[in-house]
Design a protein around this motif. Sequence first.
Motif, PDB file in Angstrom:
ATOM      1  N   ALA A  46       0.824  -1.214   0.000  1.00  0.00           N
ATOM      2  CA  ALA A  46       0.000   0.000   0.000  1.00  0.00           C
ATOM      3  C   ALA A  46       0.856   1.262   0.000  1.00  0.00           C
ATOM      4  CB  ALA A  46      -0.937   0.009   1.203  1.00  0.00           C
ATOM      5  N   ILE A  47       2.056   1.194   0.560  1.00  0.00           N
ATOM      6  CA  ILE A  47       2.946   2.355   0.533  1.00  0.00           C
ATOM      7  C   ILE A  47       3.217   2.748  -0.914  1.00  0.00           C
ATOM      8  CG2 ILE A  47       5.268   3.199   1.085  1.00  0.00           C
ATOM      9  CD1 ILE A  47       5.236   1.415   3.543  1.00  0.00           C
ATOM     10  N   ARG A  48       3.480   1.743  -1.757  1.00  0.00           N
ATOM     11  CA  ARG A  48       3.700   2.014  -3.179  1.00  0.00           C
ATOM     12  C   ARG A  48       2.396   2.411  -3.867  1.00  0.00           C
ATOM     13  NH1 ARG A  48       6.947  -2.750  -2.617  1.00  0.00           N
ATOM     14  NH2 ARG A  48       9.165  -2.374  -3.050  1.00  0.00           N
ATOM     15  N   THR A  49       1.354   1.634  -3.641  1.00  0.00           N
ATOM     16  CA  THR A  49       0.088   1.848  -4.346  1.00  0.00           C
ATOM     17  C   THR A  49      -0.489   3.233  -4.068  1.00  0.00           C
ATOM     18  OG1 THR A  49      -0.407  -0.517  -4.234  1.00  0.00           O
ATOM     19  CG2 THR A  49      -2.251   0.964  -4.668  1.00  0.00           C
ATOM     20  N   LEU A  50      -0.438   3.654  -2.803  1.00  0.00           N
ATOM     21  CA  LEU A  50      -1.009   4.943  -2.405  1.00  0.00           C
ATOM     22  C   LEU A  50       0.000   6.084  -2.517  1.00  0.00           C
ATOM     23  CD1 LEU A  50      -2.977   3.778   0.775  1.00  0.00           C
ATOM     24  CD2 LEU A  50      -3.830   4.034  -1.574  1.00  0.00           C
ATOM     25  N   ASP A  51       1.212   5.765  -2.968  1.00  0.00           N
ATOM     26  CA  ASP A  51       2.284   6.754  -3.084  1.00  0.00           C
ATOM     27  C   ASP A  51       2.514   7.487  -1.763  1.00  0.00           C
ATOM     28  OD1 ASP A  51       4.351   7.980  -4.448  1.00  0.00           O
ATOM     29  OD2 ASP A  51       3.106   9.651  -5.145  1.00  0.00           O
ATOM     30  N   MET A  52       2.469   6.708  -0.657  1.00  0.00           N
ATOM     31  CA  MET A  52       2.826   7.267   0.641  1.00  0.00           C
ATOM     32  C   MET A  52       4.300   7.669   0.627  1.00  0.00           C
ATOM     33  SD  MET A  52       0.893   4.450   3.071  1.00  0.00           S
ATOM     34  CE  MET A  52       1.639   5.055   4.583  1.00  0.00           C
ATOM     35  N   ARG A  53       4.655   8.643   1.425  1.00  0.00           N
ATOM     36  CA  ARG A  53       6.068   9.053   1.492  1.00  0.00           C
ATOM     37  C   ARG A  53       6.895   8.015   2.246  1.00  0.00           C
ATOM     38  NH1 ARG A  53      10.559   9.963  -0.266  1.00  0.00           N
ATOM     39  NH2 ARG A  53      11.922  11.516   0.686  1.00  0.00           N
ATOM     40  N   GLY A  54       6.247   7.282   3.146  1.00  0.00           N
ATOM     41  CA  GLY A  54       6.963   6.260   3.886  1.00  0.00           C
ATOM     42  C   GLY A  54       6.218   5.860   5.131  1.00  0.00           C
ATOM     43  N   SER A  55       6.925   5.184   6.028  1.00  0.00           N
ATOM     44  CA  SER A  55       6.297   4.704   7.250  1.00  0.00           C
ATOM     45  C   SER A  55       7.357   4.383   8.292  1.00  0.00           C
ATOM     46  CB  SER A  55       5.477   3.440   6.971  1.00  0.00           C
ATOM     47  OG  SER A  55       4.810   2.988   8.132  1.00  0.00           O
ATOM     48  N   ASN A  56       6.977   4.542   9.545  1.00  0.00           N
ATOM     49  CA  ASN A  56       7.732   3.909  10.625  1.00  0.00           C
ATOM     50  C   ASN A  56       7.245   2.478  10.774  1.00  0.00           C
ATOM     51  OD1 ASN A  56       8.026   6.869  12.634  1.00  0.00           O
ATOM     52  ND2 ASN A  56       9.698   5.724  11.711  1.00  0.00           N
ATOM     53  N   VAL A  57       8.102   1.647  11.330  1.00  0.00           N
ATOM     54  CA  VAL A  57       7.778   0.248  11.578  1.00  0.00           C
ATOM     55  C   VAL A  57       8.230  -0.079  12.990  1.00  0.00           C
ATOM     56  CG1 VAL A  57       8.157  -2.134  10.850  1.00  0.00           C
ATOM     57  CG2 VAL A  57       8.176  -0.314   9.153  1.00  0.00           C
ATOM     58  N   SER A  58       7.344  -0.702  13.760  1.00  0.00           N
ATOM     59  CA  SER A  58       7.739  -1.131  15.094  1.00  0.00           C
ATOM     60  C   SER A  58       7.346  -2.585  15.283  1.00  0.00           C
ATOM     61  CB  SER A  58       7.111  -0.221  16.162  1.00  0.00           C
ATOM     62  OG  SER A  58       7.740  -0.419  17.412  1.00  0.00           O
ATOM     63  N   MET A  59       7.490  -3.067  16.517  1.00  0.00           N
ATOM     64  CA  MET A  59       7.251  -4.482  16.778  1.00  0.00           C
ATOM     65  C   MET A  59       5.803  -4.854  16.453  1.00  0.00           C
ATOM     66  SD  MET A  59      10.221  -5.333  17.521  1.00  0.00           S
ATOM     67  CE  MET A  59       9.984  -7.032  18.019  1.00  0.00           C
ATOM     68  N   PRO A  60       5.589  -6.029  15.863  1.00  0.00           N
ATOM     69  CA  PRO A  60       6.535  -7.130  15.660  1.00  0.00           C
ATOM     70  C   PRO A  60       7.102  -7.189  14.233  1.00  0.00           C
ATOM     71  CG  PRO A  60       4.326  -7.946  15.337  1.00  0.00           C
ATOM     72  CD  PRO A  60       4.197  -6.463  15.584  1.00  0.00           C
ATOM     73  N   ASN A  61       7.218  -6.036  13.577  1.00  0.00           N
ATOM     74  CA  ASN A  61       7.472  -6.023  12.131  1.00  0.00           C
ATOM     75  C   ASN A  61       8.882  -5.633  11.707  1.00  0.00           C
ATOM     76  OD1 ASN A  61       4.687  -6.585  11.705  1.00  0.00           O
ATOM     77  ND2 ASN A  61       4.207  -4.406  11.938  1.00  0.00           N
ATOM     78  N   LYS A  62       9.770  -5.308  12.645  1.00  0.00           N
ATOM     79  CA  LYS A  62      11.042  -4.698  12.282  1.00  0.00           C
ATOM     80  C   LYS A  62      11.934  -5.607  11.439  1.00  0.00           C
ATOM     81  CE  LYS A  62      11.563  -1.248  15.932  1.00  0.00           C
ATOM     82  NZ  LYS A  62      12.471  -0.720  16.982  1.00  0.00           N
ATOM     83  N   LYS A  63      11.896  -6.898  11.685  1.00  0.00           N
ATOM     84  CA  LYS A  63      12.686  -7.842  10.881  1.00  0.00           C
ATOM     85  C   LYS A  63      11.878  -8.359   9.702  1.00  0.00           C
ATOM     86  CE  LYS A  63      15.681  -9.499  14.611  1.00  0.00           C
ATOM     87  NZ  LYS A  63      16.935  -8.997  14.010  1.00  0.00           N
ATOM     88  N   GLU A  64      10.619  -8.655   9.961  1.00  0.00           N
ATOM     89  CA  GLU A  64       9.756  -9.252   8.940  1.00  0.00           C
ATOM     90  C   GLU A  64       9.615  -8.357   7.713  1.00  0.00           C
ATOM     91  OE1 GLU A  64       7.254 -12.475   7.693  1.00  0.00           O
ATOM     92  OE2 GLU A  64       8.586 -12.263   9.434  1.00  0.00           O
TER      93      GLU A  64
END
Length: 304
Positions: free
Chosen positions: A68-86
Motif C-alpha cells: 500500500a505504501i507504493r500503491t497509495l504513493d505514501m512518502r513512507g512509514s515507521n515500523v515497530s514491533m513485531p514487524n522490524k525484521k519481517e
Amino acid sequence: MTNKITGVNGPITGWLDGHTYLIGLMAYPIRHSMSPTMHNNAFAKLGLNYTYLCFEVGNDKLKGAVDAIRTLDMRGSNVSMPNKKEVIQYLDKLSPAAKMCDAVNTIVNDHGVLTGYTTDGIGFVQSLKDEGFDIKGKIMTLTGAGGAATPIAVQSALDGAKEIRMFNIRDKNWPQAEKTVKTIRENTDCKVSLTELSDQEAFKQSIGESDIYCDATSIGMKPFEDKTLVSDPSWFHQDMVVFDTVYSPRTTKLMRVAQEAGVKHVYDGIGMMIDQGAASFKLWTGKEMPTDYIREIIFSDDND
C-alpha cells in the motif's frame, strides 16, 4: 496525551488537502504511540503538508501494508514491533546500519523504491550528544539484545565507541546478540563482547570500568516498574552516564538507584525517542525536526 496540532499561530484545523503526503506507523499494538503527536506537530510548526497516522498491522497483514505504501504513493512509514525484521523481505534496499542490525524502523518511498533504515541507534547517540556527551572513544556496558539494544550497539560502534560489553540472559534473543557481536567485529574497529547476565561479578566489574551503562531491556516499564538489573548503588561511579531506554515511567527504579549513587548523568529514553523520530523526519522531509518545540509539546502540563 492528546494528539493536538498546535502550529505557529495556535491550533490548526483543516490542514489536510489533495496534496497532503501520508506517512504511517505500522505495528501491533500501537494506539498508545506518541509518534503522531510528535510528527504532526513538527509538520504543522514547519508548515509542511504531511500527516502521520497509526495503523495496527502485524506480520499477517504486513505485506499488504507495504504494498500500500507504493500503491497509495505514501512518502513512507515507521515500523515497530513485531514487524522490524519481517518487513525487510518486502523492501528494495537497506541502509548499511539496517543491514547490520537486520532490522528496520523507517521506510522511505522514492517513486516506488522502498528503502529501509534504522534510526533507533541514531536516536540514542544523538540524545547523548544533546546532553554534551560523545560516544566516541567510550566504553559502554549494554544490557539487552532485542529491538532497542541491537541498533544501540551497532550505531555506537559505527560512531566510534571504543568498547561495547553486552550482557543478556540466554533467551530467544541470544542468537541475535551473537550475530550483532560478529557484525560489529566485521564492520568496525570497536571491541565488543557478549557475556551471560548470570555472571554478576563480570557485570559489576564491567559497569565499574565503563563510561556508560545503558539498559535496553523492558525492565523498569509495566509490569516491571519495581525491578532493576542493578540494585546496588555502589556498582556505579559518579562521572558515568546511566541511561534507561524506558520512558514510561519517567523515573525508573534503575534511575533512582543511580541517583542514590550520586551519578551526575542519569537519563530516561524520552530523548532517544524524540531524536530517533527526528532522524526519520529528516529522511522523509529533508528538514530538521524542531526538537526543542516538540519537547515543549510532549512535556507541557496541559497535554493530559
